[in-house]
Write an enzyme that holds these catalytic residues in place. Structure first.
Site, mmCIF file in Angstrom:
data_model
loop_
_atom_site.group_PDB
_atom_site.id
_atom_site.type_symbol
_atom_site.label_atom_id
_atom_site.label_comp_id
_atom_site.label_asym_id
_atom_site.label_seq_id
_atom_site.Cartn_x
_atom_site.Cartn_y
_atom_site.Cartn_z
ATOM 1 N N MET A 1 0.855 -1.180 0.000
ATOM 2 C CA MET A 1 0.000 0.000 0.000
ATOM 3 C C MET A 1 0.898 1.240 0.000
ATOM 4 O O MET A 1 1.096 1.888 1.026
ATOM 5 C CB MET A 1 -0.941 0.011 1.205
ATOM 6 C CG MET A 1 -1.989 1.091 1.086
ATOM 7 S SD MET A 1 -3.246 1.001 2.382
ATOM 8 C CE MET A 1 -2.360 1.760 3.718
ATOM 9 N N PRO A 2 1.480 1.560 -1.173
ATOM 10 C CA PRO A 2 2.375 2.715 -1.229
ATOM 11 C C PRO A 2 1.639 4.015 -0.910
ATOM 12 O O PRO A 2 0.519 4.240 -1.370
ATOM 13 C CB PRO A 2 2.883 2.727 -2.664
ATOM 14 C CG PRO A 2 2.204 1.637 -3.383
ATOM 15 C CD PRO A 2 1.337 0.885 -2.447
ATOM 16 N N HIS A 3 2.295 4.822 -0.081
ATOM 17 C CA HIS A 3 1.737 6.119 0.290
ATOM 18 C C HIS A 3 2.842 6.983 0.869
ATOM 19 O O HIS A 3 3.928 6.498 1.155
ATOM 20 C CB HIS A 3 0.596 5.950 1.306
ATOM 21 C CG HIS A 3 1.005 5.297 2.581
ATOM 22 N ND1 HIS A 3 1.216 3.940 2.677
ATOM 23 C CD2 HIS A 3 1.268 5.805 3.814
ATOM 24 C CE1 HIS A 3 1.579 3.645 3.920
ATOM 25 N NE2 HIS A 3 1.630 4.758 4.631
ATOM 26 N N GLU A 4 2.544 8.245 1.013
ATOM 27 C CA GLU A 4 3.485 9.218 1.567
ATOM 28 C C GLU A 4 2.714 10.153 2.473
ATOM 29 O O GLU A 4 1.500 10.040 2.622
ATOM 30 C CB GLU A 4 4.168 9.995 0.434
ATOM 31 C CG GLU A 4 5.664 9.801 0.310
ATOM 32 C CD GLU A 4 6.481 10.149 1.548
ATOM 33 O OE1 GLU A 4 5.992 10.831 2.481
ATOM 34 O OE2 GLU A 4 7.636 9.732 1.593
ATOM 35 N N HIS B 1 -5.857 8.446 7.219
ATOM 36 C CA HIS B 1 -4.961 7.316 6.990
ATOM 37 C C HIS B 1 -5.213 6.215 8.013
ATOM 38 O O HIS B 1 -5.463 5.065 7.664
ATOM 39 C CB HIS B 1 -3.509 7.822 7.055
ATOM 40 C CG HIS B 1 -2.483 6.756 6.998
ATOM 41 N ND1 HIS B 1 -1.994 6.143 8.128
ATOM 42 C CD2 HIS B 1 -1.826 6.202 5.955
ATOM 43 C CE1 HIS B 1 -1.083 5.245 7.775
ATOM 44 N NE2 HIS B 1 -0.961 5.269 6.469
#
Length: 151
Positions: free
Chosen positions: A66-69, A111
């Site tokens: 689950m790529p996120h920043e 998030h």
């Protein structure tokens, strides 16, 4: 932020994509969100840079990332993407991934309080991995999500 609503609104379910590297996998995962202006291009670059620094902290289970920043790295609106790859790609720590759920959250509350619980619920059933890998059209993914929410 609702997973199903976001995927439909952003037209962000993309199946059986080809990626040769983990960077290409991140690009494929985030492309629908960049195209819909849910995130800036800088967000994608930030994910790649952070992965080079810290490793893929967002790999949640074998085969699943689950790529996120952070929100300030270029999130315009809460959104998800859902991408499967035709072949798994190895991330810097050696883990192979072929299911990516892109996350863009405007703050930590979204998030932690809204996004993560939906993903956890979706992947509670081990069989869901096989169902996702077998999905041929976005409607298949919508049904899997719908069944997980109902179940």
């Amino acid at each position: 932020m609702n997973l199903m609503d976001s995927l439909k609104e952003n037209n962000s379910v993309v199946l059986k994509q080809h990626a040769s590297t983990w960077e290409e996998a991140i690009e494929a995962c985030m492309k629908p969100l960049v195209e819909k202006n849910a995130v800036e291009r800088s967000y994608v670059d930030a994910i790649i840079e952070r992965t080079k620094e810290l490793g893929p902290f967002y790999v949640l289970a074998p085969g699943l990332a689950m790529p996120h920043e952070r929100p300030e790295m270029g999130v315009n609106k809460n959104s998800f993407s859902f991408v499967t790859l035709d072949q798994p790609v190895a991330f810097p720590d050696g883990q192979e991934v072929d299911i990516l759920i892109g996350l863009a959250a405007v703050n930590a509350d979204v998030h932690n309080g809204e996004a993560i619980p939906q993903i956890v619920m979706l992947f509670e059933d081990e069989d869901v991995f096989d169902k996702i890998r077998a999905a041929a059209v976005p409607e298949d993914i919508y049904k899997i999500i719908s069944d997980a929410v109902a179940g």
